[in-house]
Design an enzyme around this catalytic site. Structure first.
Site, short mmCIF file in Angstrom:
data_model
loop_
_atom_site.label_atom_id
_atom_site.label_comp_id
_atom_site.label_asym_id
_atom_site.label_seq_id
_atom_site.Cartn_x
_atom_site.Cartn_y
_atom_site.Cartn_z
CB SER A 77 -0.95 -0.03 1.19
OG SER A 77 -1.96 0.95 1.06
CG ASP A 164 -6.54 -2.83 -3.83
OD1 ASP A 164 -7.32 -2.19 -3.10
OD2 ASP A 164 -5.31 -2.74 -3.77
CG HIS A 196 -5.54 -2.33 -0.09
ND1 HIS A 196 -4.72 -1.93 -1.13
CD2 HIS A 196 -5.03 -1.74 1.03
CE1 HIS A 196 -3.77 -1.13 -0.67
NE2 HIS A 196 -3.93 -1.01 0.64
#
Length: 234
Positions: A77, A164, A196
């Site tokens: 991320s 995601d 995600h």
């Protein structure tokens, strides 16, 4: 005190205070400063997170705790954002990299992520619109890892969740394709049923197993591999 100075917008004073500390500043001090840099749009200081990591690495090497020829970097991320920035700004530092659902291009997130204000807030902008200005898009592009992709040499593994909504899979695929075109060894593993977090049991296991394999040096050279995992746990 660092937090108070940062919150009041006195970023240079906060930075000077950290630098003048008689002991090693803790992570909370740097976190307060870096967070304020983003909120206040101080891009020069906001880029200190990359330099901070590189300084920490050099310190560990100086202590004899790591070999400069065996360094790898991993992040997911926003950590993937930092990972891909690191391999773009320190081209000869790492022998391998792995990124889980990384933020590689902020422009691709505008209007598509489930947290639309994040791209603006993370780079010091104050507003979000589904029809962003050309100026904003140019700015986001310039601050994204994709802007430095031509400098990358590090073999990189990409682990992407096809479902995601936080970081659209297109941002990782675009970055990976750009590396492939310039001959950098890469692997891309797409988990079709993951979001995600890539937290389904089988997916989580396979993603970290792949990371271990990469860190052991078993990286197929100069090929663009897309592995679609069809064996996710139900």
């Amino acid at each position: 005190m660092v937090d108070l100075l940062s919150r009041s917008g006195r970023l240079n004073a906060a930075y000077d205070l950290i630098q003048s500390m008689p002991v090693e500043p803790h992570a909370g001090a740097w976190g307060a400063l870096l967070g304020a840099c983003k909120l206040n749009g101080n891009i020069e200081l906001g880029e200190l997170e990359v330099n901070d990591v590189l300084m920490a690495i050099d310190h560990v090497i100086d202590l004899g705790l790591a070999s400069p020829s065996k360094l790898a970097v991993l992040g997911g991320s926003h950590g993937g954002f930092l990972t891909t920035h690191l391999i773009g700004q320190a081209q000869d530092k790492f022998v391998a990299a792995a990124a889980r659902n990384p933020v590689c291009n902020l422009t691709l997130m505008v209007g598509t992520t489930d947290i639309p204000d994040w791209a603006y807030g993370s780079e010091g902008q104050n507003s979000f619109t589904d029809a962003p200005s050309a100026e904003h898009l140019t700015f986001f592009q310039s601050k994204s890892p994709i802007a430095l992709v031509s400098k990358v040499k590090t073999p990189t593994l990409f682990l992407l969740g096809a479902q995601d909504l936080r970081v659209p899979v297109s941002t990782g695929l675009q970055y990976a394709r750009a590396l492939k075109e310039k001959g950098v060894p890469i692997k891309v593993i797409v988990f079709p049923n993951d979001t995600h977090a890539i937290e389904r049991l089988q997916s989580d296991f396979e993603s970290f197993l792949s990371i271990v394999v990469i860190l052991l040096g078993e990286f197929d050279a100069f090929a663009f591999h897309v592995f679609i995992n069809h064996h996710d746990a139900q």
